[in-house]
Design an enzyme around this catalytic site. Sequence first.
Site, PDB file in Angstrom:
ATOM      1  N   GLU A   1       0.822  -1.223   0.000  1.00  0.00           N
ATOM      2  CA  GLU A   1       0.000   0.000   0.000  1.00  0.00           C
ATOM      3  C   GLU A   1       0.848   1.261   0.000  1.00  0.00           C
ATOM      4  O   GLU A   1       1.248   1.757   1.053  1.00  0.00           O
ATOM      5  CB  GLU A   1      -0.945   0.014   1.215  1.00  0.00           C
ATOM      6  CG  GLU A   1      -1.854   1.244   1.245  1.00  0.00           C
ATOM      7  CD  GLU A   1      -2.806   1.309   2.442  1.00  0.00           C
ATOM      8  OE1 GLU A   1      -2.715   0.431   3.321  1.00  0.00           O
ATOM      9  OE2 GLU A   1      -3.622   2.238   2.507  1.00  0.00           O
TER      10      GLU A   1
ATOM     11  N   LYS B   1      -2.442  -1.883  -3.216  1.00  0.00           N
ATOM     12  CA  LYS B   1      -3.502  -1.028  -2.648  1.00  0.00           C
ATOM     13  C   LYS B   1      -3.127   0.429  -2.876  1.00  0.00           C
ATOM     14  O   LYS B   1      -2.435   1.038  -2.048  1.00  0.00           O
ATOM     15  CB  LYS B   1      -3.666  -1.338  -1.156  1.00  0.00           C
ATOM     16  CG  LYS B   1      -4.718  -0.486  -0.455  1.00  0.00           C
ATOM     17  CD  LYS B   1      -5.148  -1.072   0.882  1.00  0.00           C
ATOM     18  CE  LYS B   1      -6.063  -0.101   1.623  1.00  0.00           C
ATOM     19  NZ  LYS B   1      -6.675  -0.657   2.817  1.00  0.00           N
TER      20      LYS B   1
ATOM     21  N   SER C   1      -9.780   4.328   0.167  1.00  0.00           N
ATOM     22  CA  SER C   1     -10.729   5.413  -0.118  1.00  0.00           C
ATOM     23  C   SER C   1     -10.152   6.782   0.236  1.00  0.00           C
ATOM     24  O   SER C   1     -10.621   7.799  -0.297  1.00  0.00           O
ATOM     25  CB  SER C   1     -12.069   5.182   0.588  1.00  0.00           C
ATOM     26  OG  SER C   1     -11.925   5.060   1.984  1.00  0.00           O
TER      27      SER C   1
HETATM   28  C1  5MM Z   1      -8.317   1.437   8.297  1.00  0.00           C
HETATM   29  O1  5MM Z   1      -7.198   2.296   8.378  1.00  0.00           O
HETATM   30  C2  5MM Z   1      -5.942   1.662   8.108  1.00  0.00           C
HETATM   31  C3  5MM Z   1      -4.991   1.810   9.229  1.00  0.00           C
HETATM   32  O2  5MM Z   1      -4.676   3.133   9.430  1.00  0.00           O
HETATM   33  P1  5MM Z   1      -3.611   3.557  10.591  1.00  0.00           P
HETATM   34  O3  5MM Z   1      -2.349   2.782  10.370  1.00  0.00           O
HETATM   35  O4  5MM Z   1      -3.472   5.030  10.358  1.00  0.00           O
HETATM   36  O5  5MM Z   1      -4.233   3.257  11.895  1.00  0.00           O
HETATM   37  C4  5MM Z   1      -5.365   2.221   6.793  1.00  0.00           C
HETATM   38  O6  5MM Z   1      -4.105   1.687   6.466  1.00  0.00           O
HETATM   39  C5  5MM Z   1      -6.282   1.860   5.719  1.00  0.00           C
HETATM   40  O7  5MM Z   1      -6.186   0.481   5.467  1.00  0.00           O
HETATM   41  C6  5MM Z   1      -6.032   2.578   4.423  1.00  0.00           C
HETATM   42  O8  5MM Z   1      -5.539   3.868   4.592  1.00  0.00           O
HETATM   43  C7  5MM Z   1      -7.342   2.650   3.674  1.00  0.00           C
HETATM   44  O9  5MM Z   1      -8.297   3.234   4.502  1.00  0.00           O
HETATM   45  P2  5MM Z   1      -9.238   4.375   3.890  1.00  0.00           P
HETATM   46  O10 5MM Z   1     -10.015   4.885   5.061  1.00  0.00           O
HETATM   47  O11 5MM Z   1      -8.299   5.369   3.284  1.00  0.00           O
HETATM   48  O12 5MM Z   1     -10.074   3.666   2.845  1.00  0.00           O
END
Ligand code: 5MM
Length: 333
Positions: free
Chosen positions: A174, A216, A258
Amino acid sequence: MNKTLNQIAKEVVAKTILAADESTGTISKRLTSIGVDSTPEVNREYRQMLFTASGIENYVSGVILFDETIRQSSNNEIPFPKLLDEKNISPGIKVDKGTAKFSEDKVDTYTEGADGLEKRLLEYKNLGARFAKWRSVYMISNGSPTQEALDKNAEGLALYAKACQDAGIVPIVEPEVLMDGDHSLEQDKEITIKALSVVFNKLKVYEVHLGGVILKPNMITAGKDNPKQADVETVAQTTLDVLKTTVPFEVSGIAFLSGGQSPDLATGHLNAINKLRNAKPDEYPWRITASFGRALQGEALEAWGGKKENIEKAQKVFIERAEKVYKASLGQL
Ligand code: 5MM
């Protein structure tokens, strides 16, 4: 018979991936936004609500868990990985340990978590994880991300991906170019092409098997503070252009984050991307789906509000969104 990395990757992206791997700080932030204090038990109740929503298995094929969550169980004492597995949903695990700054005066960060990674991967595998996730973060601002940041983050992603595959676990790679700021769609395109190119170069250097990788990425949009936002068609076509330029055909699947887009907008973009993809499958051969965190959970979190009496309503809201996102992953909305 042991499944190959390709088979596992294809199963994980068959429908959609629920990113429920918020670390302690992030889940606290999410729960605070609805007036609830985060504790391991509250976090467990919230995640249980999502994982047990009736029909989740029709739309979700993978769930990314946090270290705390992979060790937790449902009210009737079924460990979460087992509960998901019984629904034919692959359990996954976030293995990075968040970001650190290169220096106080710079926005560039690199991702930590390489220490003891091999050992942790084996433990997570025993706990039921079939895939993992590691996130690198890039902020667009005044000369950032620098080449140093692009290189170090790509190196981290590649070493992690190799370690995962050596342990028989599929890595989600990612590299997230953030929507923060007022950059243009063109700048986002340029930086994302750079970031992805360096990542795929490093994956090659470390001989990571691309058929056993899920990418991702972010969609290509203008920064959230830019008043000039592109229309859905432009975002979809530009995003596909970037993927075509950077992502080798062998990659098993692409699952978008997202990034703070509203649930409707993220879903609409995914649908438009897949409509264009379906028209030219030879140009865009990958399965393209979602690995949304906020865009899959946001409405359910609001509907729940931390109250037992709202669980059923929140589960319904969650499933309605999951169904839309799954249809969007087929270009069928
Ligand atoms: C769900 O959030 C994931 C973990 O975030 P932190 O490491 O900041 O706690 C994050 O990696 C997430 O999988 C991705 O950013 C995608 O989440 P969004 O909300 O951007 O779809």
